[in-house]
Design a protein around this motif. Structure first.
Motif, PDB file in Angstrom:
ATOM      1  N   VAL A  84       0.849  -1.195   0.000  1.00 11.50           N
ATOM      2  CA  VAL A  84       0.000   0.000   0.000  1.00 11.50           C
ATOM      3  C   VAL A  84       0.883   1.242   0.000  1.00 11.50           C
ATOM      4  N   ALA A  85       1.904   1.243   0.868  1.00  8.16           N
ATOM      5  CA  ALA A  85       2.799   2.401   0.961  1.00  8.16           C
ATOM      6  C   ALA A  85       3.552   2.623  -0.346  1.00  8.16           C
ATOM      7  N   TRP A  86       4.101   1.551  -0.912  1.00  9.97           N
ATOM      8  CA  TRP A  86       4.844   1.690  -2.170  1.00  9.97           C
ATOM      9  C   TRP A  86       3.941   2.202  -3.287  1.00  9.97           C
ATOM     10  N   CYS A  87       2.779   1.555  -3.486  1.00  8.55           N
ATOM     11  CA  CYS A  87       1.888   1.937  -4.581  1.00  8.55           C
ATOM     12  C   CYS A  87       1.354   3.358  -4.394  1.00  8.55           C
ATOM     13  N   ALA A  88       1.064   3.734  -3.142  1.00 11.64           N
ATOM     14  CA  ALA A  88       0.595   5.088  -2.872  1.00 11.64           C
ATOM     15  C   ALA A  88       1.668   6.108  -3.243  1.00 11.64           C
ATOM     16  N   LYS A  89       2.903   5.831  -2.871  1.00 12.92           N
ATOM     17  CA  LYS A  89       3.985   6.759  -3.194  1.00 12.92           C
ATOM     18  C   LYS A  89       4.217   6.819  -4.702  1.00 12.92           C
ATOM     19  N   GLU A  90       4.143   5.687  -5.363  1.00 16.92           N
ATOM     20  CA  GLU A  90       4.305   5.666  -6.818  1.00 16.92           C
ATOM     21  C   GLU A  90       3.183   6.443  -7.501  1.00 16.92           C
ATOM     22  N   ALA A  91       1.950   6.279  -7.031  1.00 19.02           N
ATOM     23  CA  ALA A  91       0.821   7.015  -7.606  1.00 19.02           C
ATOM     24  C   ALA A  91       0.997   8.513  -7.417  1.00 19.02           C
ATOM     25  N   VAL A  92       1.470   8.919  -6.239  1.00 23.61           N
ATOM     26  CA  VAL A  92       1.707  10.337  -5.976  1.00 23.61           C
ATOM     27  C   VAL A  92       2.835  10.866  -6.855  1.00 23.61           C
ATOM     28  N   TYR A  93       3.886  10.076  -7.023  1.00 22.62           N
ATOM     29  CA  TYR A  93       4.985  10.474  -7.900  1.00 22.62           C
ATOM     30  C   TYR A  93       4.475  10.710  -9.325  1.00 22.62           C
ATOM     31  N   LYS A  94       3.640   9.814  -9.816  1.00 25.43           N
ATOM     32  CA  LYS A  94       3.095   9.971 -11.161  1.00 25.43           C
ATOM     33  C   LYS A  94       2.119  11.139 -11.226  1.00 25.43           C
ATOM     34  N   TRP A  95       1.360  11.355 -10.160  1.00 27.90           N
ATOM     35  CA  TRP A  95       0.456  12.507 -10.092  1.00 27.90           C
ATOM     36  C   TRP A  95       1.251  13.798 -10.245  1.00 27.90           C
ATOM     37  N   HIS A  96       2.376  13.902  -9.546  1.00 34.07           N
ATOM     38  CA  HIS A  96       3.227  15.088  -9.640  1.00 34.07           C
ATOM     39  C   HIS A  96       3.820  15.219 -11.039  1.00 34.07           C
ATOM     40  N   GLY A  97       4.301  14.111 -11.570  1.00 28.86           N
ATOM     41  CA  GLY A  97       4.725  14.072 -12.956  1.00 28.86           C
ATOM     42  C   GLY A  97       6.037  14.742 -13.279  1.00 28.86           C
ATOM     43  N   LYS A  98       6.853  15.006 -12.275  1.00 30.59           N
ATOM     44  CA  LYS A  98       8.145  15.643 -12.521  1.00 30.59           C
ATOM     45  C   LYS A  98       9.240  14.915 -11.747  1.00 30.59           C
ATOM     46  N   LYS A  99      10.422  14.892 -12.310  1.00 27.26           N
ATOM     47  CA  LYS A  99      11.555  14.251 -11.660  1.00 27.26           C
ATOM     48  C   LYS A  99      11.976  15.044 -10.430  1.00 27.26           C
ATOM     49  N   GLY A 100      12.680  14.387  -9.532  1.00 28.92           N
ATOM     50  CA  GLY A 100      13.211  15.063  -8.358  1.00 28.92           C
ATOM     51  C   GLY A 100      12.474  14.777  -7.067  1.00 28.92           C
ATOM     52  N   LEU A 101      11.313  14.140  -7.167  1.00 26.09           N
ATOM     53  CA  LEU A 101      10.552  13.791  -5.971  1.00 26.09           C
ATOM     54  C   LEU A 101      11.016  12.414  -5.490  1.00 26.09           C
ATOM     55  N   GLU A 102      11.598  12.366  -4.291  1.00 23.86           N
ATOM     56  CA  GLU A 102      12.128  11.122  -3.750  1.00 23.86           C
ATOM     57  C   GLU A 102      11.118  10.473  -2.799  1.00 23.86           C
ATOM     58  N   PHE A 103      10.936   9.160  -2.945  1.00 23.91           N
ATOM     59  CA  PHE A 103       9.937   8.448  -2.146  1.00 23.91           C
ATOM     60  C   PHE A 103      10.166   8.630  -0.648  1.00 23.91           C
ATOM     61  N   LYS A 104      11.385   8.433  -0.202  1.00 25.49           N
ATOM     62  CA  LYS A 104      11.670   8.434   1.229  1.00 25.49           C
ATOM     63  C   LYS A 104      11.729   9.851   1.793  1.00 25.49           C
ATOM     64  N   GLN A 105      12.293  10.779   1.049  1.00 17.59           N
ATOM     65  CA  GLN A 105      12.504  12.118   1.557  1.00 17.59           C
ATOM     66  C   GLN A 105      11.305  13.049   1.368  1.00 17.59           C
ATOM     67  N   HIS A 106      10.531  12.861   0.313  1.00 20.99           N
ATOM     68  CA  HIS A 106       9.537  13.866  -0.061  1.00 20.99           C
ATOM     69  C   HIS A 106       8.090  13.382  -0.049  1.00 20.99           C
ATOM     70  N   ILE A 107       7.847  12.083   0.060  1.00 22.73           N
ATOM     71  CA  ILE A 107       6.475  11.558   0.037  1.00 22.73           C
ATOM     72  C   ILE A 107       6.259  10.783   1.332  1.00 22.73           C
ATOM     73  N   HIS A 108       5.302  11.240   2.157  1.00 30.45           N
ATOM     74  CA  HIS A 108       5.157  10.714   3.510  1.00 30.45           C
ATOM     75  C   HIS A 108       3.755  10.140   3.744  1.00 30.45           C
ATOM     76  N   ILE A 109       3.706   8.899   4.195  1.00 32.87           N
ATOM     77  CA  ILE A 109       2.456   8.202   4.470  1.00 32.87           C
ATOM     78  C   ILE A 109       1.988   8.533   5.888  1.00 32.87           C
ATOM     79  N   LYS A 110       0.761   9.055   6.003  1.00 30.92           N
ATOM     80  CA  LYS A 110       0.193   9.290   7.327  1.00 30.92           C
ATOM     81  C   LYS A 110      -0.441   7.992   7.832  1.00 30.92           C
ATOM     82  N   PRO A 111      -0.576   7.807   9.153  1.00 31.21           N
ATOM     83  CA  PRO A 111      -1.166   6.573   9.692  1.00 31.21           C
ATOM     84  C   PRO A 111      -2.546   6.294   9.087  1.00 31.21           C
ATOM     85  N   PHE A 112      -2.801   5.037   8.796  1.00 28.59           N
ATOM     86  CA  PHE A 112      -4.075   4.642   8.197  1.00 28.59           C
ATOM     87  C   PHE A 112      -4.439   3.255   8.694  1.00 28.59           C
ATOM     88  N   LYS A 113      -5.677   2.875   8.474  1.00 32.41           N
ATOM     89  CA  LYS A 113      -6.154   1.547   8.864  1.00 32.41           C
ATOM     90  C   LYS A 113      -6.092   0.637   7.645  1.00 32.41           C
TER      91      LYS A 113
END
Length: 214
Positions: free
Chosen positions: A146-175
């Protein structure tokens, strides 16, 4: 027909999932390809990558409900876009499935992945210590996907290089569920953006996540 899902996720956005059962010839018959596209797919050879490329374009045609030629290009960041159309699009594929999301208003991103236990060996590469401390992620294979796919979807949503999964995309707690949603914070160059990401686990072991938001 191997279209296994076509779903309107809001008034402006539709996702589709295609199970790839056709061969190259069958896909080609269902598409209108111009010479520059034929040259490109010839460069892909005859393996899985070619079939997946054809499947995403066939699924795009299905979601747009058209028999007309769809002029689909790739920008300098590798993001697909439509020439002469206001629709925004995102593609993904994994093994025997292709996924597409389209919207007549919102920026979009989608990811589909076959769930494998080996993701545990790379979790520290795309998740922070705070994210890994969340019990629904931690050492949970589904939670990690879920975390990987969510980050990948957000990366594609942004659509520009330079966005790092670990440094720039953060998963908030979820059920964690078989189908649900979560909040993701994207640290963009100009602002921090909170995004709603939806996800679901398919019956045959794939994880899908997608975002549709301005």
């Amino acid at each position: 027909m191997p279209l296994v899902l076509e779903k309107a996720v809001n008034a402006h956005t539709t996702i589709g999932i295609w199970k790839i059962e056709e061969d190259e010839e069958a896909f080609r018959k269902g598409l209108q390809l111009k010479q520059h596209e034929l040259d490109f797919i010839d460069s892909l050879g005859t393996g899985k990558r070619l079939i997946q490329w054809l499947a995403t374009r066939r699924l795009l045609r299905q979601l747009m409900n058209t028999d007309e030629y769809i002029d689909c290009g790739m920008d300098d960041h590798g993001k697909p876009y439509l020439l002469n159309s206001h629709y925004k699009i995102s593609f993904s594929h994994s093994f025997d499935y292709a996924a597409v999301i389209i919207s007549d208003k919102n920026h979009v991103g989608i990811d589909i992945e076959l769930i494998k236990h080996k993701i545990k060996s790379i979790k520290h590469k795309f998740l922070s210590d705070l994210e890994l401390a969340q019990p629904q992620i931690g050492d949970n294979t589904n939670g990690l996907y879920v975390a990987w796919c969510a980050k990948e979807a957000v990366y594609k949503w942004h659509g520009k290089k330079g966005l790092e999964f670990k440094q720039h995309i953060h998963i908030k707690p979820f059920k964690l569920k078989n189908e649900g949603s979560l909040k993701v914070i994207a640290q963009l160059p100009t602002e921090n953006k909170e995004l709603d990401v939806n996800y679901f686990n398919t019956k045959d072991g794939y994880m899908v996540a997608y975002v549709s938001q301005d």
